[in-house]
Scaffold this motif. Structure first.
Motif, short mmCIF file in Angstrom:
data_model
loop_
_atom_site.label_atom_id
_atom_site.label_comp_id
_atom_site.label_asym_id
_atom_site.label_seq_id
_atom_site.Cartn_x
_atom_site.Cartn_y
_atom_site.Cartn_z
N ASN A 16 -6.89 -0.90 2.74
CA ASN A 16 -7.00 -0.32 1.40
C ASN A 16 -5.75 0.44 0.97
OD1 ASN A 16 -9.61 -1.30 0.93
ND2 ASN A 16 -10.48 0.38 2.12
N LEU A 17 -4.69 0.38 1.77
CA LEU A 17 -3.46 1.09 1.43
C LEU A 17 -2.90 0.55 0.11
CD1 LEU A 17 -1.54 3.26 2.63
CD2 LEU A 17 -0.17 1.36 3.49
N GLU A 18 -2.68 1.43 -0.84
CA GLU A 18 -2.21 1.03 -2.16
C GLU A 18 -0.76 1.38 -2.42
OE1 GLU A 18 -4.97 2.95 -4.79
OE2 GLU A 18 -6.56 1.50 -4.36
N ARG A 19 -0.22 2.37 -1.69
CA ARG A 19 1.15 2.84 -1.93
C ARG A 19 1.83 3.10 -0.60
NH1 ARG A 19 -1.01 7.14 -6.31
NH2 ARG A 19 -1.63 5.57 -7.82
N LEU A 20 3.10 2.74 -0.53
CA LEU A 20 3.89 2.98 0.68
C LEU A 20 5.32 3.27 0.27
CD1 LEU A 20 4.05 3.03 3.78
CD2 LEU A 20 4.49 0.57 3.70
N GLU A 34 4.02 -8.25 9.66
CA GLU A 34 2.71 -7.62 9.43
C GLU A 34 2.65 -6.84 8.12
OE1 GLU A 34 3.13 -8.05 13.88
OE2 GLU A 34 4.42 -7.32 12.28
N LEU A 35 3.80 -6.47 7.60
CA LEU A 35 3.80 -5.74 6.33
C LEU A 35 3.18 -6.58 5.21
CD1 LEU A 35 4.69 -2.93 5.46
CD2 LEU A 35 6.81 -3.93 4.66
N ALA A 36 3.26 -7.88 5.31
CA ALA A 36 2.66 -8.76 4.31
C ALA A 36 1.13 -8.71 4.34
CB ALA A 36 3.14 -10.19 4.50
N ASN A 37 0.55 -8.13 5.38
CA ASN A 37 -0.90 -7.99 5.44
C ASN A 37 -1.43 -6.86 4.56
OD1 ASN A 37 -1.05 -10.07 7.30
ND2 ASN A 37 -0.92 -8.69 9.04
N LEU A 38 -0.53 -6.07 4.00
CA LEU A 38 -0.94 -4.96 3.13
C LEU A 38 -1.15 -5.50 1.72
CD1 LEU A 38 1.50 -2.22 4.44
CD2 LEU A 38 -0.88 -2.59 5.08
N THR A 39 -2.12 -6.35 1.57
CA THR A 39 -2.34 -7.07 0.31
C THR A 39 -2.87 -6.20 -0.81
OG1 THR A 39 -4.50 -7.77 1.11
CG2 THR A 39 -2.66 -9.29 1.46
N ASN A 40 -3.36 -5.01 -0.50
CA ASN A 40 -3.85 -4.12 -1.56
C ASN A 40 -2.76 -3.19 -2.09
OD1 ASN A 40 -6.47 -5.03 -1.84
ND2 ASN A 40 -7.19 -3.82 -0.12
N LEU A 41 -1.53 -3.33 -1.59
CA LEU A 41 -0.44 -2.55 -2.17
C LEU A 41 -0.34 -2.90 -3.64
CD1 LEU A 41 2.54 -2.74 0.37
CD2 LEU A 41 1.23 -0.73 -0.26
N GLU A 42 -0.27 -1.89 -4.47
CA GLU A 42 -0.15 -2.12 -5.90
C GLU A 42 1.28 -2.55 -6.23
OE1 GLU A 42 -1.33 1.59 -7.63
OE2 GLU A 42 -3.41 1.36 -6.99
N ASN A 43 1.41 -3.42 -7.21
CA ASN A 43 2.74 -3.83 -7.65
C ASN A 43 3.51 -2.61 -8.12
OD1 ASN A 43 2.01 -6.44 -7.11
ND2 ASN A 43 1.64 -7.00 -9.22
N GLN A 68 7.65 -4.11 -4.58
CA GLN A 68 8.72 -3.10 -4.63
C GLN A 68 8.89 -2.53 -6.03
OE1 GLN A 68 10.93 -1.69 -2.36
NE2 GLN A 68 11.74 -0.55 -4.08
N SER A 69 9.03 -1.24 -6.11
CA SER A 69 9.39 -0.58 -7.35
C SER A 69 10.74 -1.11 -7.80
CB SER A 69 9.46 0.93 -7.12
OG SER A 69 9.93 1.59 -8.25
N GLY A 70 10.80 -1.72 -8.97
CA GLY A 70 12.05 -2.32 -9.45
C GLY A 70 12.21 -3.77 -9.04
#
Length: 93
Positions: A16-20, A34-43, A68-70
């Motif tokens: 459920n991680l949305e921001r990193l 494995e970072l690609a598994n964080l599918t709930n990261l918001e654009n 990524q921001s930007g």
């Protein structure tokens, strides 16, 4: 394995991680797939700028750019990874 791999491995279980935000930490590593598994990261809610990160995985690169921001994390890596010595590259694998 670089420091980022140790950091990300436990994170990929946080579905459920949305921001990193990992910007400006001088992290030097290959970005773990494995970072690609964080599918709930918001654009726009991922920030990898101002580190020394790289990937050879085109799918991961596309995913990171979408979050990524930007939109372009690679152009903000310092220094450009092209100047890193082959010996250091070998240590990061």
């Amino acid at each position: 394995m670089g420091f980022l791999a140790y950091l990300v491995k436990p994170l990929h279980n946080l579905s459920n991680l949305e921001r990193l935000y990992l910007d400006s930490n001088e992290l030097m590593s290959r970005i773990p797939e494995e970072l690609a598994n964080l599918t709930n990261l918001e654009n726009g809610r991922l920030d990898l700028r101002w580190n020394h990160l790289f990937t050879r995985d085109e799918t991961l690169r596309t995913f990171l750019n979408s979050k990524q921001s930007g939109g372009d994390w690679e152009s903000y890596q310092t220094p450009p990874f092209a100047i890193v010595t082959p010996m250091l590259m070998e240590m990061l694998h």
